[in-house]
Write a protein that holds these residues in place. Structure first.
Motif, PDB file in Angstrom:
ATOM      1  N   PRO A 107      -6.058   3.933   8.709  1.00  0.00           N
ATOM      2  CA  PRO A 107      -6.389   5.080   9.551  1.00  0.00           C
ATOM      3  C   PRO A 107      -7.874   5.094   9.896  1.00  0.00           C
ATOM      4  O   PRO A 107      -8.733   4.948   9.034  1.00  0.00           O
ATOM      5  CB  PRO A 107      -6.003   6.273   8.681  1.00  0.00           C
ATOM      6  CG  PRO A 107      -4.947   5.742   7.765  1.00  0.00           C
ATOM      7  CD  PRO A 107      -5.347   4.335   7.486  1.00  0.00           C
ATOM      8  N   ALA A 108      -8.167   5.234  11.193  1.00  0.00           N
ATOM      9  CA  ALA A 108      -9.555   5.192  11.658  1.00  0.00           C
ATOM     10  C   ALA A 108     -10.215   6.555  11.503  1.00  0.00           C
ATOM     11  O   ALA A 108      -9.578   7.599  11.636  1.00  0.00           O
ATOM     12  CB  ALA A 108      -9.611   4.758  13.109  1.00  0.00           C
ATOM     13  N   LYS A 109     -11.511   6.520  11.206  1.00  0.00           N
ATOM     14  CA  LYS A 109     -12.302   7.739  11.119  1.00  0.00           C
ATOM     15  C   LYS A 109     -13.115   7.903  12.397  1.00  0.00           C
ATOM     16  O   LYS A 109     -13.447   6.937  13.060  1.00  0.00           O
ATOM     17  CB  LYS A 109     -13.230   7.672   9.909  1.00  0.00           C
ATOM     18  CG  LYS A 109     -12.503   7.514   8.580  1.00  0.00           C
ATOM     19  CD  LYS A 109     -13.485   7.327   7.438  1.00  0.00           C
ATOM     20  CE  LYS A 109     -12.747   7.099   6.122  1.00  0.00           C
ATOM     21  NZ  LYS A 109     -13.692   6.838   5.000  1.00  0.00           N
ATOM     22  N   GLY A 110     -13.453   9.136  12.725  1.00  0.00           N
ATOM     23  CA  GLY A 110     -14.285   9.368  13.890  1.00  0.00           C
ATOM     24  C   GLY A 110     -13.496   9.251  15.180  1.00  0.00           C
ATOM     25  O   GLY A 110     -12.304   9.548  15.245  1.00  0.00           O
ATOM     26  N   SER A 136       0.830  -1.193   0.000  1.00  0.00           N
ATOM     27  CA  SER A 136       0.000   0.000   0.000  1.00  0.00           C
ATOM     28  C   SER A 136       0.870   1.250   0.000  1.00  0.00           C
ATOM     29  O   SER A 136       1.939   1.287   0.604  1.00  0.00           O
ATOM     30  CB  SER A 136      -0.905   0.000   1.237  1.00  0.00           C
ATOM     31  OG  SER A 136      -1.542   1.246   1.364  1.00  0.00           O
ATOM     32  N   THR A 137       0.398   2.290  -0.676  1.00  0.00           N
ATOM     33  CA  THR A 137       1.105   3.567  -0.661  1.00  0.00           C
ATOM     34  C   THR A 137       0.577   4.462   0.442  1.00  0.00           C
ATOM     35  O   THR A 137       1.144   5.497   0.725  1.00  0.00           O
ATOM     36  CB  THR A 137       0.943   4.283  -2.019  1.00  0.00           C
ATOM     37  OG1 THR A 137      -0.458   4.475  -2.275  1.00  0.00           O
ATOM     38  CG2 THR A 137       1.546   3.453  -3.124  1.00  0.00           C
ATOM     39  N   ALA A 138      -0.535   4.090   1.078  1.00  0.00           N
ATOM     40  CA  ALA A 138      -1.115   4.883   2.159  1.00  0.00           C
ATOM     41  C   ALA A 138      -0.581   4.398   3.500  1.00  0.00           C
ATOM     42  O   ALA A 138      -0.022   3.313   3.622  1.00  0.00           O
ATOM     43  CB  ALA A 138      -2.634   4.779   2.112  1.00  0.00           C
ATOM     44  N   ARG A 139      -0.780   5.219   4.512  1.00  0.00           N
ATOM     45  CA  ARG A 139      -0.283   4.905   5.843  1.00  0.00           C
ATOM     46  C   ARG A 139      -1.174   3.859   6.513  1.00  0.00           C
ATOM     47  O   ARG A 139      -2.385   3.883   6.403  1.00  0.00           O
ATOM     48  CB  ARG A 139      -0.265   6.177   6.689  1.00  0.00           C
ATOM     49  CG  ARG A 139       0.245   5.977   8.109  1.00  0.00           C
ATOM     50  CD  ARG A 139       0.295   7.307   8.837  1.00  0.00           C
ATOM     51  NE  ARG A 139      -1.032   7.886   8.954  1.00  0.00           N
ATOM     52  CZ  ARG A 139      -1.877   7.618   9.951  1.00  0.00           C
ATOM     53  NH1 ARG A 139      -1.527   6.750  10.885  1.00  0.00           N
ATOM     54  NH2 ARG A 139      -3.051   8.205  10.002  1.00  0.00           N
TER      55      ARG A 139
END
Length: 311
Positions: free
Chosen positions: A31-34, A9-12
């Motif tokens: 990465p979690a939302k909220g 993946s290129t995202a964290r």
């Protein structure tokens, strides 16, 4: 099984690891939302591996499973977690005609699979007499288990999958996560790039090569392979035994299963491995699972629906 994410993946993302159940368990989350407390969710997920091991290990004489096996002929009240694992194992045993059988613990020990990975101590066998899943009586109303004769239950093919499934429930509020327990995998949601997780499955003979790559979301991928654990008694033998005679099954080199839960994928892969080419694939189809099976000579067998997961 040895499996890994097949696309970087290129995202964290965040990955954490622990040693549990004789393997390395890793949890990767997007990465979690909220306001989700990811750290707390991950800690809760890892705690399930500790709990399941304490309940279901045949190697620890203090485990709940070992204490149950020390009391043949008695209706023993057990925890809902242990009852769930045994009940599922007995159901798969009955459905597979005994190709999968959790009463192989003593045969496993005689074959050299008896040492506790934490302290190296070998556990003793309880009986040399033959036993089968029919010697296990379940009382769901009382959450009780009765072993009709001395025997040792081995829940290795269901316990790790159960721990993965419970960990997945703990992480269910996170948009994407991957649990990898020694190659048995549950992929939840999407990877950090917003795509299904890509799982590479090791070739059973060419360890630097992949036999296949699966694109998975909301499902488990588990493999039973003859290369995973060698016998301390005969290094040419592996740990997947034929319950009928206690010998290493020889029809397949590996069986990889995709199923909604890791407990199902792990147990069905073991049963199909023992059943062999003629019956193994049909067994997976009958149980609503998809699979790839490879023989020692490299011949491949697939369920018809597997192509929906192949990269």
């Amino acid at each position: 099984m040895t499996a890994r994410a097949g696309r970087q993946s290129t995202a964290r993302s965040l990955t954490r690891r622990r040693v549990a159940m004789d393997t390395i368990v890793s949890i990767e989350t997007v990465p979690a939302k909220g306001e989700i407390d990811v750290d707390a969710r991950i800690a809760g997920a890892f705690a399930w591996f500790t709990e399941v091991e304490a309940r279901c290990s045949r190697f620890n004489p203090q485990s709940e499973l070992s204490r149950l096996c020390d009391r043949p002929g008695v209706a023993v009240p057990v925890s809902p977690l242990l009852f769930r694992a045994i009940e599922f194992a007995i159901a798969v045993a009955a459905d597979s005609g005994g190709a999968f059988d959790p009463t192989v613990g003593d045969a496993m020990a005689r074959a050299g699979f008896s040492r506790n990975y934490q302290d190296g101590r070998a556990n003793d066998t309880r009986s040399a007499a033959p036993s089968s899943f029919r010697d296990v009586c379940l009382n769901a109303a009382g959450c009780e288990v009765t072993l009709r004769r001395p025997l040792t239950l081995d829940l290795g093919a269901v316990a790790k999958g159960l721990a993965i499934d419970l960990a997945a429930q703990e992480l269910s509020g996170i948009d994407g996560f991957l649990i990898n327990a020694g190659g048995d995998i549950y992929a939840g949601g999407m990877n950090p790039d917003g795509h299904p997780w890509v799982i590479g499955v090791r070739d059973p003979r060419e360890f630097d090569s992949l036999a296949a790559r699966f694109s998975v979301s909301g499902a488990a991928v588990c493999t039973s392979g003859d290369y995973e654990r060698a016998s301390a008694v005969n290094p040419a033998d592996h740990h997947i035994l034929q319950p009928a005679n206690g010998r290493a099954a020889a029809g397949f080199a590996s069986v990889t299963v995709v199923a909604p839960t890791a407990m199902a994928a792990d147990a069905l892969a073991t049963a199909a491995f023992v059943l062999g080419p003629r019956e193994g694939i049909a067994f997976l189809e009958a149980n609503g699972a998809e699979g790839l099976a490879i023989t020692p000579t490299g011949e491949r067998f697939e369920t018809p629906g597997l192509k929906g997961y192949l990269e």
